[in-house]
Enzyme design. Structure first.
Site, mmCIF file in Angstrom:
data_model
loop_
_atom_site.group_PDB
_atom_site.id
_atom_site.type_symbol
_atom_site.label_atom_id
_atom_site.label_comp_id
_atom_site.label_asym_id
_atom_site.label_seq_id
_atom_site.Cartn_x
_atom_site.Cartn_y
_atom_site.Cartn_z
ATOM 1 N N TRP A 17 0.818 -1.228 0.000
ATOM 2 C CA TRP A 17 0.000 0.000 0.000
ATOM 3 C C TRP A 17 0.849 1.275 0.000
ATOM 4 O O TRP A 17 0.308 2.375 -0.002
ATOM 5 C CB TRP A 17 -0.967 -0.018 1.187
ATOM 6 C CG TRP A 17 -2.033 -1.075 1.053
ATOM 7 C CD1 TRP A 17 -2.433 -1.677 -0.108
ATOM 8 C CD2 TRP A 17 -2.826 -1.659 2.096
ATOM 9 N NE1 TRP A 17 -3.430 -2.597 0.144
ATOM 10 C CE2 TRP A 17 -3.695 -2.604 1.487
ATOM 11 C CE3 TRP A 17 -2.903 -1.481 3.472
ATOM 12 C CZ2 TRP A 17 -4.609 -3.355 2.218
ATOM 13 C CZ3 TRP A 17 -3.822 -2.228 4.203
ATOM 14 C CH2 TRP A 17 -4.661 -3.153 3.586
ATOM 15 N N HIS A 37 12.927 -1.978 -2.365
ATOM 16 C CA HIS A 37 11.995 -1.520 -3.406
ATOM 17 C C HIS A 37 12.671 -0.421 -4.229
ATOM 18 O O HIS A 37 13.419 0.397 -3.684
ATOM 19 C CB HIS A 37 10.709 -0.998 -2.760
ATOM 20 C CG HIS A 37 9.623 -0.768 -3.777
ATOM 21 N ND1 HIS A 37 9.599 0.343 -4.576
ATOM 22 C CD2 HIS A 37 8.555 -1.521 -4.141
ATOM 23 C CE1 HIS A 37 8.552 0.265 -5.398
ATOM 24 N NE2 HIS A 37 7.905 -0.863 -5.145
ATOM 25 N N GLU A 89 11.685 2.294 -5.347
ATOM 26 C CA GLU A 89 11.444 3.680 -4.891
ATOM 27 C C GLU A 89 12.425 4.059 -3.787
ATOM 28 O O GLU A 89 12.872 5.194 -3.701
ATOM 29 C CB GLU A 89 9.985 3.818 -4.421
ATOM 30 C CG GLU A 89 9.030 3.843 -5.598
ATOM 31 C CD GLU A 89 7.644 3.306 -5.313
ATOM 32 O OE1 GLU A 89 7.304 3.072 -4.138
ATOM 33 O OE2 GLU A 89 6.896 3.103 -6.286
ATOM 34 N N GLU A 92 10.578 -6.611 -10.440
ATOM 35 C CA GLU A 92 9.764 -5.416 -10.646
ATOM 36 C C GLU A 92 10.511 -4.424 -11.547
ATOM 37 O O GLU A 92 11.264 -3.579 -11.053
ATOM 38 C CB GLU A 92 9.486 -4.727 -9.305
ATOM 39 C CG GLU A 92 8.658 -5.542 -8.352
ATOM 40 C CD GLU A 92 7.825 -4.632 -7.458
ATOM 41 O OE1 GLU A 92 6.610 -4.830 -7.410
ATOM 42 O OE2 GLU A 92 8.378 -3.711 -6.850
ATOM 43 N N GLY A 114 3.545 1.258 -11.567
ATOM 44 C CA GLY A 114 2.608 2.381 -11.569
ATOM 45 C C GLY A 114 2.383 3.012 -12.932
ATOM 46 O O GLY A 114 1.814 4.094 -13.030
ATOM 47 N N SER A 126 2.318 -2.881 -12.373
ATOM 48 C CA SER A 126 1.052 -2.693 -13.102
ATOM 49 C C SER A 126 0.226 -3.976 -13.224
ATOM 50 O O SER A 126 -0.469 -4.191 -14.220
ATOM 51 C CB SER A 126 1.301 -2.083 -14.482
ATOM 52 O OG SER A 126 1.861 -0.789 -14.341
HETATM 53 P P1 PGA Z 1 2.123 -1.030 -9.126
HETATM 54 O O1 PGA Z 1 3.428 -1.058 -8.177
HETATM 55 O O2 PGA Z 1 1.330 -2.272 -8.840
HETATM 56 O O3 PGA Z 1 1.420 0.225 -8.759
HETATM 57 O O4 PGA Z 1 2.650 -0.997 -10.528
HETATM 58 C C1 PGA Z 1 4.078 -2.257 -7.866
HETATM 59 C C2 PGA Z 1 5.118 -2.004 -6.810
HETATM 60 O O5 PGA Z 1 5.705 -0.926 -6.741
HETATM 61 O O6 PGA Z 1 5.384 -2.915 -5.995
#
Ligand code: PGA
Length: 252
Positions: free
Chosen positions: A11, A96, A98, A167, A173, A214
């Site tokens: 989340w 991750h 990010e 990923e 996203g 996604s």
């Molecule tokens: P998403 O992100 O499902 O919004 O593409 C996946 C993630 O960052 O783990």
């Protein structure tokens, strides 16, 4: 380790405790249909206690989005593995993209967090994936192999359980998942790295490989139907009850 598929909902910094609890409560009718898939929800740190309470009589499991690499100490803002376990956390996302890109997490920190999670009895969910430029330059396999190798440096996996999520950064996203075949190829690369790093290890029993980026109700089946992938890591589509329920119904 369960042979079932696993669905991880990340989340991120999107749901307050109240919103997360509401979402979990709305999922109950789908969960009561005896899911064969293991479902893990990863709320923000402050939402962990309320979410833990809300899922206590359900089959849902609790994951955290990060952990500190240290046991305890003067480290403002960090959260330790022991604190997570006190809230009932069993799984933790590590590395991750990010955090790698926006918070400066490097390979060494990620390796220390992997060690800390495993030492503490948490199942780390390591995220690896190439950037768009890497992809265009044909460097995907090189990048993900390097990330897996450095995250697992000096780690003994025998008797442990880990999850590795492929990923691709450009797919997160963006509404543009990779082609299922590409996710399978990446999973093969990850598996091969594990075989090379740990000769004699029963890789299937120690590591589960997921796809993330996604994933939504319209494409989830293409990522879970193959034996090469053990499940999915989903962020955006796990924030809305209709989409979350639709995904669970599809994979059950
Ligand atoms: P998403 O992100 O499902 O919004 O593409 C996946 C993630 O960052 O783990």
């Amino acid at each position: 380790m369960s042979a079932n598929k696993i669905f991880v909902a990340n989340w991120k910094m999107n749901l307050t405790a109240a919103a997360g609890v509401n979402l979990v409560k709305s999922l109950l009718p789908v969960l009561s249909a005896k899911l064969t898939t293991e479902v893990v929800v990863c709320p923000s740190f402050p939402a962990l206690p309320a979410t833990a309470e809300a899922i206590s009589n359900t089959s849902l499991k609790l994951g955290a989005q990060d952990l500190s690499w240290l046991d305890k100490g003067n480290l403002t803002g960090e959260v330790s593995a022991a604190m997570l376990k006190e809230w009932g956390v069993e799984y933790v996302i590590v590395g991750h993209s990010e955090r790698r890109q926006q918070l400066g997490e490097d390979d060494s920190i990620i390796n220390q967090k992997m060690q800390q999670a495993l030492r503490s009895g948490l199942v780390p969910m390591l995220c690896v994936g190439e950037s768009f430029v890497d992809k265009q330059q044909g460097r995907r396999d090189f990048v993900i192999a390097g990330q897996v190798e450095s995250a697992l440096k000096d780690i003994v996996l025998q008797g442990k359980e880990i999850i590795i999520a492929y990923e691709p950064i450009w797919a997160i996203g963006s509404g543009q998942p990779v082609k299922p075949l590409a996710a399978e190829q990446a999973a093969r690369v990850i598996k091969q790295v594990l075989i090379d790093l740990y000769p004699g290890l029963n890789v299937k029993a120690s590591a589960r490989i997921l796809y993330g980026g996604s994933v939504a109700a319209e494409n989830i089946l293409s990522f879970v139907k193959t034996d090469l992938l053990n499940g999915v890591l989903v962020a955006t589509a796990s924030l809305a009850i209709d989409e979350f329920s639709a995904m669970l119904k599809k994979i059950n």
